[in-house]
Scaffold this motif. Structure first.
Motif, PDB file in Angstrom:
ATOM      1  N   VAL A  11       0.867  -1.173   0.000  1.00 40.22           N
ATOM      2  CA  VAL A  11       0.000   0.000   0.000  1.00 40.22           C
ATOM      3  C   VAL A  11       0.908   1.228   0.000  1.00 40.22           C
ATOM      4  O   VAL A  11       1.797   1.362   0.842  1.00 40.22           O
ATOM      5  CB  VAL A  11      -0.969   0.023   1.201  1.00 40.22           C
ATOM      6  N   GLY A  12       0.718   2.078  -1.002  1.00 33.97           N
ATOM      7  CA  GLY A  12       1.464   3.325  -1.100  1.00 33.97           C
ATOM      8  C   GLY A  12       0.483   4.463  -1.286  1.00 33.97           C
ATOM      9  O   GLY A  12      -0.510   4.313  -2.004  1.00 33.97           O
ATOM     10  N   ALA A  13       0.727   5.590  -0.655  1.00 34.51           N
ATOM     11  CA  ALA A  13      -0.217   6.712  -0.729  1.00 34.51           C
ATOM     12  C   ALA A  13       0.520   8.043  -0.742  1.00 34.51           C
ATOM     13  O   ALA A  13       1.571   8.193  -0.107  1.00 34.51           O
ATOM     14  CB  ALA A  13      -1.188   6.668   0.452  1.00 34.51           C
ATOM     15  N   ILE A  14      -0.054   8.985  -1.461  1.00 34.45           N
ATOM     16  CA  ILE A  14       0.470  10.349  -1.550  1.00 34.45           C
ATOM     17  C   ILE A  14      -0.640  11.291  -1.119  1.00 34.45           C
ATOM     18  O   ILE A  14      -1.789  11.142  -1.564  1.00 34.45           O
ATOM     19  CB  ILE A  14       0.888  10.695  -2.989  1.00 34.45           C
ATOM     20  N   THR A  15      -0.328  12.262  -0.261  1.00 37.53           N
ATOM     21  CA  THR A  15      -1.337  13.209   0.199  1.00 37.53           C
ATOM     22  C   THR A  15      -0.881  14.645  -0.051  1.00 37.53           C
ATOM     23  O   THR A  15       0.316  14.957   0.001  1.00 37.53           O
ATOM     24  CB  THR A  15      -1.624  13.028   1.703  1.00 37.53           C
ATOM     25  N   LEU A  16      -1.854  15.487  -0.304  1.00 36.94           N
ATOM     26  CA  LEU A  16      -1.640  16.925  -0.520  1.00 36.94           C
ATOM     27  C   LEU A  16      -2.572  17.686   0.406  1.00 36.94           C
ATOM     28  O   LEU A  16      -3.793  17.562   0.304  1.00 36.94           O
ATOM     29  CB  LEU A  16      -1.933  17.276  -1.983  1.00 36.94           C
ATOM     30  N   ALA A  17      -2.002  18.446   1.331  1.00 40.30           N
ATOM     31  CA  ALA A  17      -2.794  19.200   2.304  1.00 40.30           C
ATOM     32  C   ALA A  17      -3.227  20.548   1.729  1.00 40.30           C
ATOM     33  O   ALA A  17      -2.699  21.014   0.720  1.00 40.30           O
ATOM     34  CB  ALA A  17      -1.985  19.413   3.583  1.00 40.30           C
ATOM     35  N   GLN A  18      -4.182  21.174   2.400  1.00 37.87           N
ATOM     36  CA  GLN A  18      -4.656  22.494   1.964  1.00 37.87           C
ATOM     37  C   GLN A  18      -3.529  23.524   1.993  1.00 37.87           C
ATOM     38  O   GLN A  18      -3.539  24.487   1.221  1.00 37.87           O
ATOM     39  CB  GLN A  18      -5.808  22.944   2.864  1.00 37.87           C
ATOM     40  N   SER A  19      -2.553  23.307   2.847  1.00 33.89           N
ATOM     41  CA  SER A  19      -1.417  24.225   2.954  1.00 33.89           C
ATOM     42  C   SER A  19      -0.473  24.122   1.756  1.00 33.89           C
ATOM     43  O   SER A  19       0.383  24.982   1.567  1.00 33.89           O
ATOM     44  CB  SER A  19      -0.633  23.913   4.227  1.00 33.89           C
ATOM     45  N   GLY A  20      -0.619  23.034   0.964  1.00 29.80           N
ATOM     46  CA  GLY A  20       0.289  22.779  -0.147  1.00 29.80           C
ATOM     47  C   GLY A  20       1.377  21.778   0.187  1.00 29.80           C
ATOM     48  O   GLY A  20       2.146  21.372  -0.688  1.00 29.80           O
ATOM     49  N   SER A  21       1.457  21.385   1.446  1.00 30.36           N
ATOM     50  CA  SER A  21       2.433  20.385   1.847  1.00 30.36           C
ATOM     51  C   SER A  21       2.010  19.003   1.344  1.00 30.36           C
ATOM     52  O   SER A  21       0.830  18.696   1.247  1.00 30.36           O
ATOM     53  CB  SER A  21       2.576  20.351   3.370  1.00 30.36           C
ATOM     54  N   MET A  22       3.022  18.167   1.073  1.00 31.84           N
ATOM     55  CA  MET A  22       2.755  16.818   0.604  1.00 31.84           C
ATOM     56  C   MET A  22       3.528  15.793   1.432  1.00 31.84           C
ATOM     57  O   MET A  22       4.524  16.125   2.081  1.00 31.84           O
ATOM     58  CB  MET A  22       3.138  16.668  -0.880  1.00 31.84           C
ATOM     59  N   ALA A  23       3.051  14.559   1.405  1.00 31.76           N
ATOM     60  CA  ALA A  23       3.729  13.456   2.086  1.00 31.76           C
ATOM     61  C   ALA A  23       3.447  12.171   1.327  1.00 31.76           C
ATOM     62  O   ALA A  23       2.475  12.077   0.569  1.00 31.76           O
ATOM     63  CB  ALA A  23       3.270  13.336   3.535  1.00 31.76           C
ATOM     64  N   VAL A  24       4.301  11.185   1.546  1.00 33.71           N
ATOM     65  CA  VAL A  24       4.110   9.874   0.937  1.00 33.71           C
ATOM     66  C   VAL A  24       4.488   8.816   1.963  1.00 33.71           C
ATOM     67  O   VAL A  24       5.329   9.052   2.831  1.00 33.71           O
ATOM     68  CB  VAL A  24       4.958   9.720  -0.352  1.00 33.71           C
ATOM     69  N   ALA A  25       3.833   7.651   1.878  1.00 35.41           N
ATOM     70  CA  ALA A  25       4.172   6.553   2.778  1.00 35.41           C
ATOM     71  C   ALA A  25       3.868   5.223   2.095  1.00 35.41           C
ATOM     72  O   ALA A  25       3.021   5.152   1.199  1.00 35.41           O
ATOM     73  CB  ALA A  25       3.408   6.660   4.091  1.00 35.41           C
ATOM     74  N   THR A  26       4.575   4.189   2.528  1.00 34.00           N
ATOM     75  CA  THR A  26       4.366   2.842   2.021  1.00 34.00           C
ATOM     76  C   THR A  26       4.380   1.858   3.181  1.00 34.00           C
ATOM     77  O   THR A  26       4.949   2.130   4.243  1.00 34.00           O
ATOM     78  CB  THR A  26       5.470   2.416   1.034  1.00 34.00           C
ATOM     79  N   SER A  27       3.772   0.687   2.972  1.00 30.21           N
ATOM     80  CA  SER A  27       3.837  -0.380   3.962  1.00 30.21           C
ATOM     81  C   SER A  27       3.534  -1.707   3.284  1.00 30.21           C
ATOM     82  O   SER A  27       2.653  -1.786   2.425  1.00 30.21           O
ATOM     83  CB  SER A  27       2.837  -0.138   5.102  1.00 30.21           C
ATOM     84  N   THR A  28       4.254  -2.753   3.682  1.00 31.53           N
ATOM     85  CA  THR A  28       4.040  -4.071   3.088  1.00 31.53           C
ATOM     86  C   THR A  28       4.614  -5.158   3.978  1.00 31.53           C
ATOM     87  O   THR A  28       5.566  -4.917   4.729  1.00 31.53           O
ATOM     88  CB  THR A  28       4.700  -4.154   1.700  1.00 31.53           C
ATOM     89  N   SER A  29       4.032  -6.344   3.889  1.00 34.62           N
ATOM     90  CA  SER A  29       4.659  -7.510   4.511  1.00 34.62           C
ATOM     91  C   SER A  29       5.521  -8.242   3.494  1.00 34.62           C
ATOM     92  O   SER A  29       6.131  -9.263   3.799  1.00 34.62           O
ATOM     93  CB  SER A  29       3.610  -8.459   5.099  1.00 34.62           C
ATOM     94  N   GLY A  30       5.563  -7.726   2.278  1.00 39.09           N
ATOM     95  CA  GLY A  30       6.515  -8.209   1.280  1.00 39.09           C
ATOM     96  C   GLY A  30       6.096  -9.480   0.577  1.00 39.09           C
ATOM     97  O   GLY A  30       4.942  -9.904   0.623  1.00 39.09           O
ATOM     98  N   LEU A  31       7.034 -10.087  -0.058  1.00 36.40           N
ATOM     99  CA  LEU A  31       6.823 -11.282  -0.864  1.00 36.40           C
ATOM    100  C   LEU A  31       6.480 -12.467   0.025  1.00 36.40           C
ATOM    101  O   LEU A  31       7.207 -12.786   0.961  1.00 36.40           O
ATOM    102  CB  LEU A  31       8.100 -11.562  -1.664  1.00 36.40           C
ATOM    103  N   PHE A  32       5.361 -13.126  -0.273  1.00 37.73           N
ATOM    104  CA  PHE A  32       4.965 -14.316   0.471  1.00 37.73           C
ATOM    105  C   PHE A  32       6.030 -15.402   0.320  1.00 37.73           C
ATOM    106  O   PHE A  32       6.506 -15.667  -0.768  1.00 37.73           O
ATOM    107  CB  PHE A  32       3.616 -14.806  -0.063  1.00 37.73           C
ATOM    108  N   MET A  33       6.403 -16.009   1.442  1.00 39.76           N
ATOM    109  CA  MET A  33       7.401 -17.084   1.480  1.00 39.76           C
ATOM    110  C   MET A  33       8.819 -16.580   1.172  1.00 39.76           C
ATOM    111  O   MET A  33       9.688 -17.359   0.786  1.00 39.76           O
ATOM    112  CB  MET A  33       7.030 -18.213   0.519  1.00 39.76           C
ATOM    113  N   LYS A  34       9.047 -15.303   1.342  1.00 38.55           N
ATOM    114  CA  LYS A  34      10.375 -14.748   1.088  1.00 38.55           C
ATOM    115  C   LYS A  34      11.389 -15.332   2.061  1.00 38.55           C
ATOM    116  O   LYS A  34      11.041 -15.872   3.121  1.00 38.55           O
ATOM    117  CB  LYS A  34      10.334 -13.222   1.240  1.00 38.55           C
ATOM    118  N   LYS A  35      12.656 -15.209   1.702  1.00 40.60           N
ATOM    119  CA  LYS A  35      13.734 -15.642   2.576  1.00 40.60           C
ATOM    120  C   LYS A  35      13.822 -14.710   3.783  1.00 40.60           C
ATOM    121  O   LYS A  35      13.457 -13.528   3.708  1.00 40.60           O
ATOM    122  CB  LYS A  35      15.070 -15.636   1.831  1.00 40.60           C
TER     123      LYS A  35
END
Length: 307
Positions: free
Chosen positions: A142-166
């Protein structure tokens, strides 16, 4: 996957919250939902049955970044990443160090392996042994980008990754410029797909760079993603799944993908909607609304019993 989180983030932005607060709230909603098998609580484990998560946060005003990788037993990896973004040194922590940091700083700790995820892991072990199937199945950040009324922006990601990964495997999601990037004066981008191939190019940064040179988010996505996939196939011989989303500082957005890819968009002019992107001809992307039939089938699929 991000729909309910986007509703929460939209409400925060309407109430003049910061871009950082909004994007963190969005990601946390996904992390806490046990039926999303590739993110957070209920995420699919590695080959040893351990859920190891990667996450990142970036502030578009200051370029402050925080990342965690292979963190364990932490309900909201994105919140740990955001906290780390306040550190000038040691802002990217991995494995035991990331987990220890979360524990010492009062983040909610819990066993992230649900009974449902454990059952799916045990089923896959049997399939690998009996049918000689490829163990690697399931990876969706899940990745998301946000833009606030002030004009500021942020981005974030999160994952449990590849199933059965090493044990200790890390994908693109916590890597700056690859899995994410944002500059409030230009825009932001985030990636999902097969991390090992996405990290072969710095596509999130490249998309932001192109937007900075005047391209629209859609042009930047198309011009960055599709030529790189061709180059990767030429030089490496193959390319996994690539899907990238982008938004500029005007709230305009774009997407590019080499697979069927669903995503969500919400603006101050229209409520949240779920769309589907597919690769088109001549380095273009086809974007259409999802159908209710598709959504019903998706809900049924993520809730169906593990036999």
């Amino acid at each position: 996957m991000a729909a309910e989180g986007m509703d929460k983030a939209s409400q925060l932005l309407e109430n003049n919250s910061s871009a950082g607060d909004a994007v963190e709230a969005l990601i946390k909603e996904v992390e806490a939902y046990p039926f999303y098998k590739s993110v957070g609580y209920g995420g699919l484990p590695n080959e040893e049955g351990v859920v190891q998560m990667d996450a990142a946060f970036m502030d578009g005003d200051t370029f402050a970044q925080g990342s965690v990788a292979a963190i364990e037993n932490t309900l909201h990896a994105v919140s740990v990443a955001r906290k780390l973004s306040q550190e000038h040194y040691n802002s990217f922590r991995v494995g035991e160090g990331a987990t220890k940091y979360a524990t010492l700083n009062g983040f909610e700790m819990t066993n992230m392996l649900t009974d449902r995820a454990k059952a799916r892991w045990q089923k896959r072990l049997k399939e690998i042994e009996q049918e000689h199937l490829n163990p690697y199945d399931g990876h969706d950040t899940v990745g998301a980008i946000t833009l606030a009324q002030s004009g500021s922006m942020a981005v974030a990601t999160s994952t449990s990754g590849l199933f059965m990964k090493k044990q200790g495997r890390i994908g693109d999601s916590p890597l700056s410029g690859s899995g994410f990037y944002v500059d409030s004066e230009i825009g932001g981008a985030a990636a999902t797909g097969l991390g090992e191939d996405i990290m072969k190019g710095c596509l999130s940064y490249e998309i932001v760079r192109r937007m900075g040179e005047g391209e629209s988010p859609q042009e930047a996505c198309d011009h960055a993603v599709y030529p790189f996939i061709r180059k990767l196939k030429k030089h490496y011989g193959k390319a996994g799944e690539f899907s990238l989303v982008a938004m500029n500082n005007k709230g305009e957005w774009g997407v590019a993908t080499n697979v069927e890819f669903t995503f969500c968009v919400a603006t101050n002019k229209e409520p949240r909607k779920i769309l589907m992107a597919n690769p088109g001809e001549n380095d273009t992307t086809i974007i259409e609304p999802i159908t209710q039939e598709w959504l019903d089938a998706y809900e049924k699929r993520i809730h169906e019993p593990i036999n």
